[in-house]
Scaffold this motif. Structure first.
Motif, PDB file in Angstrom:
ATOM      1  N   LYS A   1       0.773  -1.131   0.077  1.00  0.00           N
ATOM      2  CA  LYS A   1       0.005   0.029  -0.096  1.00  0.00           C
ATOM      3  C   LYS A   1       0.806   1.285  -0.058  1.00  0.00           C
ATOM      4  N   SER A   2       0.304   2.335  -0.523  1.00  0.00           N
ATOM      5  CA  SER A   2       1.032   3.648  -0.337  1.00  0.00           C
ATOM      6  C   SER A   2       0.709   4.357   0.830  1.00  0.00           C
TER       7      SER A   2
ATOM      8  N   HIS B   1       0.797   8.121 -12.183  1.00  0.00           N
ATOM      9  CA  HIS B   1       1.190   6.853 -11.931  1.00  0.00           C
ATOM     10  C   HIS B   1       2.763   6.345 -12.098  1.00  0.00           C
TER      11      HIS B   1
ATOM     12  N   THR C   1      -2.651   7.440  -6.979  1.00  0.00           N
ATOM     13  CA  THR C   1      -3.723   8.630  -6.270  1.00  0.00           C
ATOM     14  C   THR C   1      -2.638   9.812  -6.069  1.00  0.00           C
TER      15      THR C   1
ATOM     16  N   SER D   1       0.053   3.992  -6.287  1.00  0.00           N
ATOM     17  CA  SER D   1      -1.204   3.567  -6.283  1.00  0.00           C
ATOM     18  C   SER D   1      -1.860   4.360  -7.251  1.00  0.00           C
TER      19      SER D   1
ATOM     20  N   TRP E   1      -3.754   3.356   0.242  1.00  0.00           N
ATOM     21  CA  TRP E   1      -4.394   2.780  -1.264  1.00  0.00           C
ATOM     22  C   TRP E   1      -3.509   1.678  -1.771  1.00  0.00           C
ATOM     23  N   PRO E   2      -4.237   0.610  -2.395  1.00  0.00           N
ATOM     24  CA  PRO E   2      -3.135  -0.480  -2.803  1.00  0.00           C
ATOM     25  C   PRO E   2      -2.404  -0.227  -3.852  1.00  0.00           C
ATOM     26  N   LEU E   3      -1.086  -0.761  -3.966  1.00  0.00           N
ATOM     27  CA  LEU E   3      -0.368  -0.406  -5.107  1.00  0.00           C
ATOM     28  C   LEU E   3      -0.980  -1.019  -6.507  1.00  0.00           C
ATOM     29  N   VAL E   4      -0.791  -0.485  -7.571  1.00  0.00           N
ATOM     30  CA  VAL E   4      -1.315  -1.147  -8.807  1.00  0.00           C
ATOM     31  C   VAL E   4      -0.208  -1.312  -9.717  1.00  0.00           C
TER      32      VAL E   4
ATOM     33  N   LEU F   1      -5.650   6.518 -11.266  1.00  0.00           N
ATOM     34  CA  LEU F   1      -6.323   5.654 -10.767  1.00  0.00           C
ATOM     35  C   LEU F   1      -7.767   6.034 -11.318  1.00  0.00           C
TER      36      LEU F   1
ATOM     37  N   ASN G   1       2.500   7.377  -2.947  1.00  0.00           N
ATOM     38  CA  ASN G   1       1.119   7.640  -3.536  1.00  0.00           C
ATOM     39  C   ASN G   1       0.908   7.538  -5.006  1.00  0.00           C
TER      40      ASN G   1
END
Length: 226
Positions: A54-55, A110, A128, A126, A59-62, A80, A123
């Motif tokens: 997570k960041s 991102h 965000t 993720s 928020w979950p990392l993607v 996102l 961040n």
């Protein structure tokens, strides 16, 4: 002065002019204000590899996000999808309309690189966070924005009602940086995104129609900041 001159070179120009003429004046803030350049970027707290799934904002990392157009410009940025994109694209759009025209490559979103100089830079992992002209407003430097530009930034943050944090307020500053300040599922994120979408769907509202210097908005921003 030409807007093609970046903010740091503009400040060097103002500083040189002040040395000859005695003072340089920034417009629109009531009293005359001298633009002062920082001595140079302060050293960030650290540069390290971000660990975990997570960041910093929860928020979950993607691995991948869609690249989306900043409306009113020719600039796209990967963020996102959904409420996050609605909010961050609105922030960038207001910068474009009210501070300076954005150009290709000036907005970073991102990334999959885990190297960060401050926790909030995670961040980006993720999707965000965005950074608007990070080379002009680098990490560790303050006073990169003119006072009238700061009025706009504070108005944007007030309008976003706590859903967006600005790197200029961080202990290790980065005035180009904006990120979602609340975790996934927070009702305020959905509420603010819905508000922005309502503006986007109604002509004459939202970005491009705002006067950040209107007294009621100035008072609201002062109350929100205090």
């Amino acid at each position: 002065m030409s807007k093609s001159m970046n903010p740091l070179s503009r400040r060097r120009f103002v500083g040189a002019a002040a040395g000859v003429a005695g003072a340089a004046t920034v417009w629109g803030m009531g009293s005359a204000t001298t633009a002062v350049a920082a001595e140079g970027p302060a050293s960030p707290d650290r540069t390290a590899a971000w660990r975990g799934g997570k960041s910093a904002n929860g928020w979950p990392l993607v691995g991948e996000v869609p690249t989306q157009l900043i409306e009113g410009s020719e600039v796209s940025v990967p963020v996102l999808n959904g409420d996050v994109a609605t909010i961050l694209l609105h922030v960038a759009r207001r910068f474009h309309y009210e501070i300076d025209t954005l150009r290709s490559g000036e907005v970073v979103g991102h990334t999959t690189s885990r190297t960060v100089a401050a926790d909030y830079e995670s961040n980006h992992l993720s999707g965000t966070a965005i950074a608007i002209r990070p080379s002009s407003y680098p990490i560790g430097m303050r006073d990169g924005l003119y006072p009238h530009e700061l009025v706009v930034i504070r108005d944007i943050l007030t309008e976003m009602d706590g859903t967006v944090a600005w790197g200029g307020d961080a202990k290790t500053p980065k005035e180009s940086h904006f990120h979602i300040a609340l975790g996934p599922g927070h009702p305020k994120v959905k509420g603010v995104a819905r508000k922005i979408q309502g503006w986007n769907d109604a002509p004459g509202q939202g970005a491009g129609t705002v006067d950040a210097f209107e007294p009621t908005r100035r008072r609201a921003a002062a109350a929100f900041t205090s």
